[in-house]
Write a protein that holds these residues in place. Structure first.
Motif, PDB file in Angstrom:
ATOM      1  N   TYR A 121      44.089  -0.150 -21.562  1.00 33.05           N
ATOM      2  CA  TYR A 121      43.234  -1.332 -20.817  1.00 33.05           C
ATOM      3  C   TYR A 121      42.575  -1.003 -19.708  1.00 33.05           C
ATOM      4  CZ  TYR A 121      46.363  -4.292 -23.780  1.00 33.05           C
ATOM      5  OH  TYR A 121      47.187  -4.685 -24.693  1.00 33.05           O
ATOM      6  N   LYS A 157      38.864  -2.053 -17.267  1.00 30.18           N
ATOM      7  CA  LYS A 157      37.526  -2.988 -17.353  1.00 30.18           C
ATOM      8  C   LYS A 157      35.985  -2.037 -17.743  1.00 30.18           C
ATOM      9  CE  LYS A 157      38.704  -5.914 -13.271  1.00 30.18           C
ATOM     10  NZ  LYS A 157      38.230  -6.298 -12.037  1.00 30.18           N
ATOM     11  N   LYS A 158      36.046  -0.784 -17.195  1.00 28.79           N
ATOM     12  CA  LYS A 158      34.910  -0.085 -17.591  1.00 28.79           C
ATOM     13  C   LYS A 158      35.282   1.563 -17.799  1.00 28.79           C
ATOM     14  CE  LYS A 158      31.739   0.905 -14.838  1.00 28.79           C
ATOM     15  NZ  LYS A 158      30.510   0.948 -14.063  1.00 28.79           N
ATOM     16  N   TRP A 182      32.973  -4.038 -28.222  1.00 25.96           N
ATOM     17  CA  TRP A 182      32.688  -4.296 -26.911  1.00 25.96           C
ATOM     18  C   TRP A 182      31.419  -5.031 -26.719  1.00 25.96           C
ATOM     19  CZ3 TRP A 182      32.928   1.415 -24.665  1.00 25.96           C
ATOM     20  CH2 TRP A 182      34.404   1.749 -24.718  1.00 25.96           C
ATOM     21  N   ARG A 229      39.008  -3.906 -23.219  1.00 22.46           N
ATOM     22  CA  ARG A 229      38.291  -4.258 -22.351  1.00 22.46           C
ATOM     23  C   ARG A 229      38.975  -5.740 -21.398  1.00 22.46           C
ATOM     24  NH1 ARG A 229      32.854  -6.055 -22.442  1.00 22.46           N
ATOM     25  NH2 ARG A 229      32.741  -5.425 -20.273  1.00 22.46           N
TER      26      ARG A 229
END
Length: 295
Positions: A175, A177-178, A249, A294
């Motif tokens: 996991y 964010k980016k 994504w 994400r």
């Protein structure tokens, strides 16, 4: 991208799905040699909001039915061609994090020893350090996880026999964010740090980078057109094929929760490169899947 199928003996429990954000898991399939017979041992570290569990499944080396004996300290599940040992890691009892489980598969006795009392965890479900999980059969330690080798040998009173033991498959969920970070045993020199970074918003077209040991290895621009693809890089002089599918994504419709799928697979080496058959076989087998979710 379709993941290679596995036999029931290699899938002891249903892996937590990547679409459920409460789930976090790492599954490893090891080939081990018990006396002169090879079999698969599947290790799954699974963590949810309410549980933290280690599953160890031993495939029946002879392909017949499995017989078992019970022991304290862990749960158990018995099926036709394998035996699953279940260890609860989220226990309030300090002494419950050290134990022994004994069972039989095809009349072969297996002892699983573990000591997770001092184990250090990060956000991943598997420990980072200060632990051991050891499997012993016929007086030989055929599988060892963790960094406390001496402690495991002393407690099991067994001879380390890891010849023929190798990791052939790994699957995990990450996991971020980016930037998605993990480690992989892709080459000859132990684990390598892998970072998958994506830029999906802003004035520029979405793009993605795959970085190995701090060095950019693959850059994928125009992800709208290249959300599925593959490329090959060299790690420790070994060709490694990387396949990706990041459609989730870019076009998340609510059913996949923005999951990108990556596969890192060793490519068979050319003949005549000087590698022995045994070394080449060990290097070809391994494949590592990453579900990049994400958040």
């Amino acid at each position: 991208m379709v993941e290679p199928s596995r036999t029931s003996a290699q899938a002891p429990v249903e892996d937590p799905g990547p679409n459920d954000p409460t789930n976090n898991f790492v599954t490893c399939i090891h080939q081990v040699r018990v006396e002169e017979i090879f079999c698969h041992v599947t290790v799954t570290w699974a963590k949810t909001m309410i549980s933290h569990t280690l599953y160890i499944t031993v495939e029946n080396p002879t392909g017949g039915s499995a017989t078992t004996s019970t022991a304290t300290g862990a749960g158990n599940e018995e099926e036709e061609n394998h035996y699953t040992c279940k260890i609860d890691l989220k226990t309030w009892q300090f002494w419950g994090k050290k134990g022994l489980k004994t069972f039989r598969v095809a009349e072969k006795r297996f002892d699983v020893f573990w000591d997770l009392r001092a184990a250090k965890f990060s956000s991943r479900p598997e420990p980072d350090s200060s632990y051991y999980v050891a499997m012993v059969s016929s007086g030989e330690m055929v599988l060892l996880l963790g960094d406390q080798r001496d402690e495991a040998v002393k407690r099991t009173k067994s001879r380390i026999c890891l010849e023929g033991t190798m990791l052939v498959h790994k699957k995990e969920i990450v996991y971020a964010k980016k930037c998605f970070c993990t480690k992989m045993a892709l080459g000859r020199n132990g684990e390598h740090s892998i970072m998958i970074e994506a830029s999906l918003t802003g004035p520029c077209d979405p793009e993605m980078w795959i970085v190995v040991d701090g060095r950019e290895s693959i850059r994928v621009p125009n992800l709208h057109w290249r959300f599925r693809g593959n490329d090959t890089i060299i790690i420790d002089e070994i060709p490694v094929q990387i396949l990706w599918d990041v459609h989730g994504w870019l076009y998340n419709n609510g059913s996949n929760d923005g999951v990108g799928i990556f596969a890192f697979r060793r490519v068979p080496e050319d003949e005549g490169n000087g590698s022995s058959e045994e070394e080449a076989a060990a290097l070809v087998e391994f494949c590592h899947f990453v579900y990049a979710c994400r958040i």
